[in-house]
Design an enzyme around this catalytic site. Sequence first.
Site, PDB file in Angstrom:
ATOM      1  N   PRO A   1       0.847  -1.391  -0.082  1.00  0.00           N
ATOM      2  CA  PRO A   1      -0.051   0.084  -0.025  1.00  0.00           C
ATOM      3  C   PRO A   1       0.800   1.167   0.131  1.00  0.00           C
ATOM      4  O   PRO A   1       1.982   1.103   0.334  1.00  0.00           O
ATOM      5  CB  PRO A   1      -0.876  -0.241   1.427  1.00  0.00           C
ATOM      6  CG  PRO A   1       0.174  -0.886   2.255  1.00  0.00           C
ATOM      7  CD  PRO A   1       0.606  -1.688   1.317  1.00  0.00           C
ATOM      8  N   PRO A   2       0.163   2.224  -0.316  1.00  0.00           N
ATOM      9  CA  PRO A   2       1.129   3.727  -0.326  1.00  0.00           C
ATOM     10  C   PRO A   2       1.464   4.033   1.087  1.00  0.00           C
ATOM     11  O   PRO A   2       1.100   3.750   2.101  1.00  0.00           O
ATOM     12  CB  PRO A   2      -0.010   4.726  -1.024  1.00  0.00           C
ATOM     13  CG  PRO A   2      -1.092   3.777  -1.533  1.00  0.00           C
ATOM     14  CD  PRO A   2      -1.227   2.754  -0.774  1.00  0.00           C
TER      15      PRO A   2
ATOM     16  N   VAL B   1       4.057   2.890   2.773  1.00  0.00           N
ATOM     17  CA  VAL B   1       5.146   1.840   3.352  1.00  0.00           C
ATOM     18  C   VAL B   1       6.465   1.880   3.154  1.00  0.00           C
ATOM     19  O   VAL B   1       7.450   1.315   3.851  1.00  0.00           O
ATOM     20  CB  VAL B   1       4.449   0.589   3.300  1.00  0.00           C
ATOM     21  CG1 VAL B   1       3.187   0.205   3.742  1.00  0.00           C
ATOM     22  CG2 VAL B   1       4.630   0.099   1.795  1.00  0.00           C
ATOM     23  N   GLY B   2       6.955   2.930   2.000  1.00  0.00           N
ATOM     24  CA  GLY B   2       8.469   3.272   1.920  1.00  0.00           C
ATOM     25  C   GLY B   2       9.117   2.448   0.853  1.00  0.00           C
ATOM     26  O   GLY B   2      10.485   2.109   0.927  1.00  0.00           O
TER      27      GLY B   2
ATOM     28  N   SER C   1     -14.106 -12.935  -0.225  1.00  0.00           N
ATOM     29  CA  SER C   1     -13.680 -13.178   1.152  1.00  0.00           C
ATOM     30  C   SER C   1     -14.844 -12.654   2.049  1.00  0.00           C
ATOM     31  O   SER C   1     -14.817 -12.941   3.326  1.00  0.00           O
ATOM     32  CB  SER C   1     -12.548 -12.577   1.499  1.00  0.00           C
ATOM     33  OG  SER C   1     -12.600 -11.141   1.271  1.00  0.00           O
TER      34      SER C   1
ATOM     35  N   LYS D   1      -5.418  -7.785   6.632  1.00  0.00           N
ATOM     36  CA  LYS D   1      -6.564  -7.791   7.431  1.00  0.00           C
ATOM     37  C   LYS D   1      -6.678  -7.798   8.656  1.00  0.00           C
ATOM     38  O   LYS D   1      -7.492  -7.021   9.568  1.00  0.00           O
ATOM     39  CB  LYS D   1      -7.300  -9.020   6.770  1.00  0.00           C
ATOM     40  CG  LYS D   1      -7.861  -8.881   5.415  1.00  0.00           C
ATOM     41  CD  LYS D   1      -8.454 -10.258   4.953  1.00  0.00           C
ATOM     42  CE  LYS D   1      -8.813  -9.991   3.235  1.00  0.00           C
ATOM     43  NZ  LYS D   1      -9.634 -11.170   2.807  1.00  0.00           N
TER      44      LYS D   1
END
Length: 794
Positions: A380-381, A383-384, A702, A745
């Site tokens: 995801p955006p 996180v480095g 899910s 999740k």
Amino acid sequence: MTEVTQEKTTGNASSKGALTGQSIPGQLPILPLSDVVVFPHMVAPLLASSPNSVHLIDDVVAGDRLIGVTLQKDPDQEHPRLEHLYEFGCVARVNRMLKFPDESVRVLIQGLKRIKIVRSQSETPYLIAQIEPLDDQFTPGIELAALARNAVNQFQEVVNLSPSLPDELKVATLNIEDPGKLADVIAANLNLSLEEKQRLLETADVRVRLSMLGTLLNRELEVLRLGSEIQTKVSKALSKSQREYFLREQLKAIQKELGESNEHGEETKELRDKIDKATMPAEVKKVAINEVERLESMPAAAAEYTVARTYLDWLIAVPWSKSTEDKLDVARARRILDEDHYDLQQVKKRILEYLSVLKLKSANGETVVGKGPILCFVGPPGVGKTSLGMSIARALGRKFIRISLGGVRDEAEIRGHRRTYIGALPGRILQWLRRAESNNPVFMLDEIDKVGADFRGDPSAALLEVLDPQQNHNFSDHYLEVPFDLSRVMFITTANLLEPIPPALRDRMEVITLPGYTEEEKIHIATKYLIPRQLSEHGLKEKQLRISQNALASIIRDYTREAGVRNLEREIATLCRRTARRIVEGRAKSVMVTAKNLKNFLGPSEFFHDMAERTTEPGVAIGLAWTATGGDILFVEATQMSGRGNLILTGSLGDVMRESAQAALSYVRSHARQLGIEPKGFEKSDIHIHVPSGAIPKDGPSAGVTMAVALASLLMHRPVKSALAMTGEITLRGKILPIGGVKEKVLAAARSGIKIVILPDQNRKDLTDVPAEIRKKLKFRFMKTIADVLREAL
């Protein structure tokens, strides 16, 4: 400066002033010449300006008018001595003399006979030397007559083609019977270098002299014929550009015949030197040399000239053999990676493994080349991913290149344009390698999942060759059209999602998943990295702003519910700005931010922990979802109303999620009696399933378990336990199938205040990826069937 220079050289085989019966003395004054060779029977005007030369001419004119003339070896010699002159010269008679007011003297001399200077008799006030007259040596015969006739014929054609020679010379040479005299007259009027004329003067053998003259006449004829051909071709319309082209072509042809430098001599020589220094592969060097040769034959004004020159500049500038030396210190690399990024152990482990292999090969005496890994960071955006590439480059001691592929739709961005297009350039890969001046950088291709395709081509297809370790050693750019070795480049790609990446491209990369951070990890990152960086950027000292651990935890929970730390850093920057204002306005000298006064800086909370309240009524269940920005919680609401047995679905649900809802309803209806539900009630009522946040599209299998639990809770009139979330795919037989994104999740559940998480039994192994502190905070229940879930959840 030169003592005597020639004003104008003419030759006349029938000069009236020639003396045939005058005897030549054994000693003669010698007049050095700087730019003319005087032959017997030749008339030449000379200008004497030095005092010694003027004195010599005065004495000669007052006497027998005979002088010796010979060429200087160095024309810049001001006062030449005997050793500075050629040994052979010519005895000449001064026919006329004219003095000028500036003390210079002009004389007209006529050559009489070859001489050899034997020794010097006197050097003051001018040079006097003992001489030895030389007679022409020849034996009459057919060969000599043929050589003489050939020389006459060639000279006739030279006179016809040369605009500077008078037609009278044709008649004069036809009337000369003496072969030696004929050779001298032709040599005197031919456009030759001083060295060539001096060699002819020194040759007493007439046959040899005529042979040499024949070769020189042939060369002169070729030059004149070529000039005549060029003039004929371009004489029809001599506009300015055509005239320039004619002159350039004529000069080029003459220079080629004379073996001199061409029009682009200095430029092409410089290009050849650069090609040698570039240490290209043999195949590429051959292409570059051919292009230089093509450039030499091309006028600078031609449109193709600039295209060829630009192509050569790119060939030379690409780093064929330039590379940086890897720093093979594993401990140093680990320290740098830990300094720049917290956690991310999987990525750091992979980089240290790569570095260890290079070091091991180096220790064994092998060449440290190796194929650079093709890594794909997915997460995801925030996180480095991008900053991690810079840290990897610093750890390896390599240069770092980053290009963004977001929105790139033209294949030429990767592979370049063909040279036939105006303004063509290589692709971004070679452009950035040229800027980096290294063939082994860390090359980051950011946002590879955002690449698009349209009528201009598919860039992802062009990346197949770039990101394939089996073939990128032979990468061919459309502009250069020669192979370039990309195998030493360490390619790193980043993506938020794997699904948009074509399978063929995904298969070529080593995928490393970067999940979101836990609350504890975010607090550590903020304390060690984000707060010091923002304090520095806002001009604050550490003692001027302090943020407590509880305040950081509150920011993470109530203001920045995200997988990464990008919004967390923005909120910290907000604290810094508002602190800076308070200090500047004099309202405070330092600020301490705590959980209690946080609202004074950031305003009301943006997120609320309302799970318990939202699940107090039957028909509401909490699910766990995976998104591009990390994990998130998902509410599923169900209600029943009078109707005809229809199922209504709302909330921007995708096809797969709609099918999961239908499967959940079918399971509940088929097991109605076991669940204590009246089966006939389904026919007289409609069921509506809604997933809030309806503006956000949702899809995936899910949520099947969550929908089944929500329906059972509604129809059984039993609420779901508070602070409980679940995920899993269901079958019509009530089995629970495994799902993906377990770590994301579970982290979302922890962020949202969930206490119990229900997971499919087959996902038990994925719990090892979840940080230990999260596993301690939550309770996990692993289920195989819907019946097990209902017993636990209701």
